[in-house]
Design a protein around this motif. Sequence first.
Motif, short mmCIF file in Angstrom:
data_model
loop_
_atom_site.label_atom_id
_atom_site.label_comp_id
_atom_site.label_asym_id
_atom_site.label_seq_id
_atom_site.Cartn_x
_atom_site.Cartn_y
_atom_site.Cartn_z
N TYR A 41 1.29 29.29 -8.67
CA TYR A 41 1.61 27.90 -9.05
C TYR A 41 3.07 27.54 -8.86
CZ TYR A 41 1.65 23.86 -12.29
OH TYR A 41 1.80 22.63 -12.88
N THR A 42 4.00 28.45 -9.28
CA THR A 42 5.42 28.07 -9.27
C THR A 42 5.98 27.85 -7.87
OG1 THR A 42 6.01 30.40 -9.38
CG2 THR A 42 6.12 29.17 -11.44
N TYR A 43 5.25 28.31 -6.83
CA TYR A 43 5.76 28.13 -5.47
C TYR A 43 5.42 26.76 -4.88
CZ TYR A 43 6.60 33.19 -5.11
OH TYR A 43 7.06 34.46 -5.29
N ASN A 44 4.66 25.94 -5.62
CA ASN A 44 4.05 24.77 -5.00
C ASN A 44 4.87 23.49 -5.00
OD1 ASN A 44 1.93 26.49 -4.72
ND2 ASN A 44 0.76 25.69 -6.44
N PHE A 45 6.12 23.58 -5.50
CA PHE A 45 6.87 22.33 -5.74
C PHE A 45 8.17 22.27 -4.93
CE2 PHE A 45 4.37 23.57 -9.40
CZ PHE A 45 3.52 22.47 -9.48
N GLN A 46 8.66 21.03 -4.78
CA GLN A 46 9.93 20.82 -4.09
C GLN A 46 10.79 19.87 -4.92
OE1 GLN A 46 9.47 19.38 -0.11
NE2 GLN A 46 8.34 21.19 0.56
N TYR A 55 8.26 25.60 -12.97
CA TYR A 55 7.24 24.68 -13.47
C TYR A 55 7.86 23.29 -13.60
CZ TYR A 55 3.81 28.17 -15.19
OH TYR A 55 2.87 29.14 -15.32
N PRO A 56 7.15 22.22 -13.24
CA PRO A 56 7.68 20.88 -13.45
C PRO A 56 8.07 20.63 -14.92
CG PRO A 56 5.70 20.81 -12.10
CD PRO A 56 5.85 22.23 -12.55
N GLN A 57 7.34 21.26 -15.84
CA GLN A 57 7.66 21.06 -17.27
C GLN A 57 9.07 21.55 -17.58
OE1 GLN A 57 4.91 22.30 -15.97
NE2 GLN A 57 3.14 21.37 -16.96
N ASP A 58 9.46 22.70 -17.03
CA ASP A 58 10.80 23.22 -17.28
C ASP A 58 11.87 22.33 -16.66
OD1 ASP A 58 10.42 25.62 -18.92
OD2 ASP A 58 9.29 26.37 -17.20
N ALA A 61 12.61 19.67 -19.06
CA ALA A 61 13.50 20.16 -20.12
C ALA A 61 14.94 20.27 -19.61
CB ALA A 61 13.02 21.53 -20.62
N MET A 62 15.09 20.74 -18.37
CA MET A 62 16.45 20.86 -17.81
C MET A 62 17.11 19.48 -17.69
SD MET A 62 17.14 24.01 -17.52
CE MET A 62 18.75 23.69 -16.82
N GLN A 63 16.32 18.49 -17.27
CA GLN A 63 16.87 17.13 -17.15
C GLN A 63 17.37 16.65 -18.52
OE1 GLN A 63 16.77 13.20 -18.27
NE2 GLN A 63 14.77 14.15 -18.40
N GLU A 64 16.59 16.92 -19.58
CA GLU A 64 17.01 16.47 -20.91
C GLU A 64 18.27 17.20 -21.36
OE1 GLU A 64 13.86 16.19 -23.86
OE2 GLU A 64 12.45 15.38 -22.37
N ILE A 65 18.34 18.51 -21.06
CA ILE A 65 19.52 19.30 -21.44
C ILE A 65 20.75 18.79 -20.69
CG2 ILE A 65 20.59 21.59 -21.15
CD1 ILE A 65 17.89 22.82 -21.88
N LYS A 245 7.60 21.63 -27.47
CA LYS A 245 7.22 20.34 -26.86
C LYS A 245 6.68 20.52 -25.45
CE LYS A 245 11.69 18.32 -25.64
NZ LYS A 245 12.52 17.16 -25.86
N LEU A 246 7.20 21.53 -24.73
CA LEU A 246 6.69 21.74 -23.37
C LEU A 246 5.28 22.33 -23.38
CD1 LEU A 246 9.72 23.29 -21.42
CD2 LEU A 246 8.99 20.90 -21.47
N GLN A 247 5.06 23.30 -24.27
CA GLN A 247 3.80 24.06 -24.31
C GLN A 247 3.64 24.94 -23.06
OE1 GLN A 247 1.29 24.12 -26.90
NE2 GLN A 247 3.08 23.33 -27.98
N ILE A 248 3.79 24.32 -21.90
CA ILE A 248 3.67 25.05 -20.63
C ILE A 248 5.10 25.31 -20.15
CG2 ILE A 248 2.90 24.85 -18.22
CD1 ILE A 248 0.51 24.85 -20.04
#
Length: 260
Positions: A41-46, A55-58, A61-65, A245-248
């Motif tokens: 799954y983690t390889y599927n994004f750009q 993960y998009p969820q992380d 979180a990084m954007q909020e941080i 809050k992320l759960q995933i």
Amino acid sequence: MNPIEEFEREVQKNIQCLACDTSLPRQALDWMLKVGTVGSYTYNFQWLGRPIIQYPQDLQAMQEIIWAVKPDLIIETGIAHGGSLVFSASMLALLDMCDAIETGSSIDPKTSKRNVLGIDIDIREHNRAAIEAHPMASRIRMLQGSSISPEIVKQVREIAKACERVLVCLDSNHTHDHVLAELEAYAPLVSVGSYCVVFDTLIEDMPGEMFSDRPWGPGNNAKTAVWEYLETHPEFRIDKDIQHKLQITVAPDGYLRRTR
Ligand SMILES: C[S@@+](CC[C@H](N)C(=O)[O-])C[C@H]1O[C@@H](n2cnc3c(N)ncnc32)[C@H](O)[C@@H]1O
């Protein structure tokens, strides 16, 4: 209480409810195990055209941080295809844009004081070329070498010296000893109120067979390193609200906030 505070309180309540539900962690782990084995799954994004192994969820979180901390330096170990460097650089570009709108000034990315520093033991030529050709490249600096080698650590410390707000992300070799050495080297650079984000702590919660071809696994990974590091570093605490809050997330117990 004004409506903004009221909404924030509601969000906090949501997060507490999620934290209290004892069935959710198992279901989230089952899902992450399944997507990790069926399709990496983690390889599927750009991010802005570069593969990003997150993960998009992380990333949310990084954007909020990044918005909360407003760092002038983001240090990342583990570059791979460069997606996370481009992500961080683009967030810093947005911070600069917001500053410019607020102050009515213009933006020159080439002279921005907000930059990203990436370290990787093996920056593949095609990845380096693509990162250097990216519109965000002027904010990105890369060092090749092991993140725990004394020469690299020295260079990073030298660069960080001139910066006021530093955020660190560790995402290279995920063995206990390596991550512990990275924490010893880089966590002290994190400014108070900012974070050291340790990725792939999830390995501790996954079955060992998943990592049979890797030097890490349950009992020897980024999460065990975080736990050991925190025993002697009370200036950091795990920001559990983020994982609740992320759960995933690939970083349970990996969002470390520096409190003093
Ligand atoms: C999971 S990938 C990084 C993914 C990247 N942060 C992203 O989000 O797209 C891990 C990277 O760590 C690098 N690496 C492995 N051992 C390392 C070490 N000792 N020092 C620095 N980098 C290392 C690998 O070459 C690989 O590119």
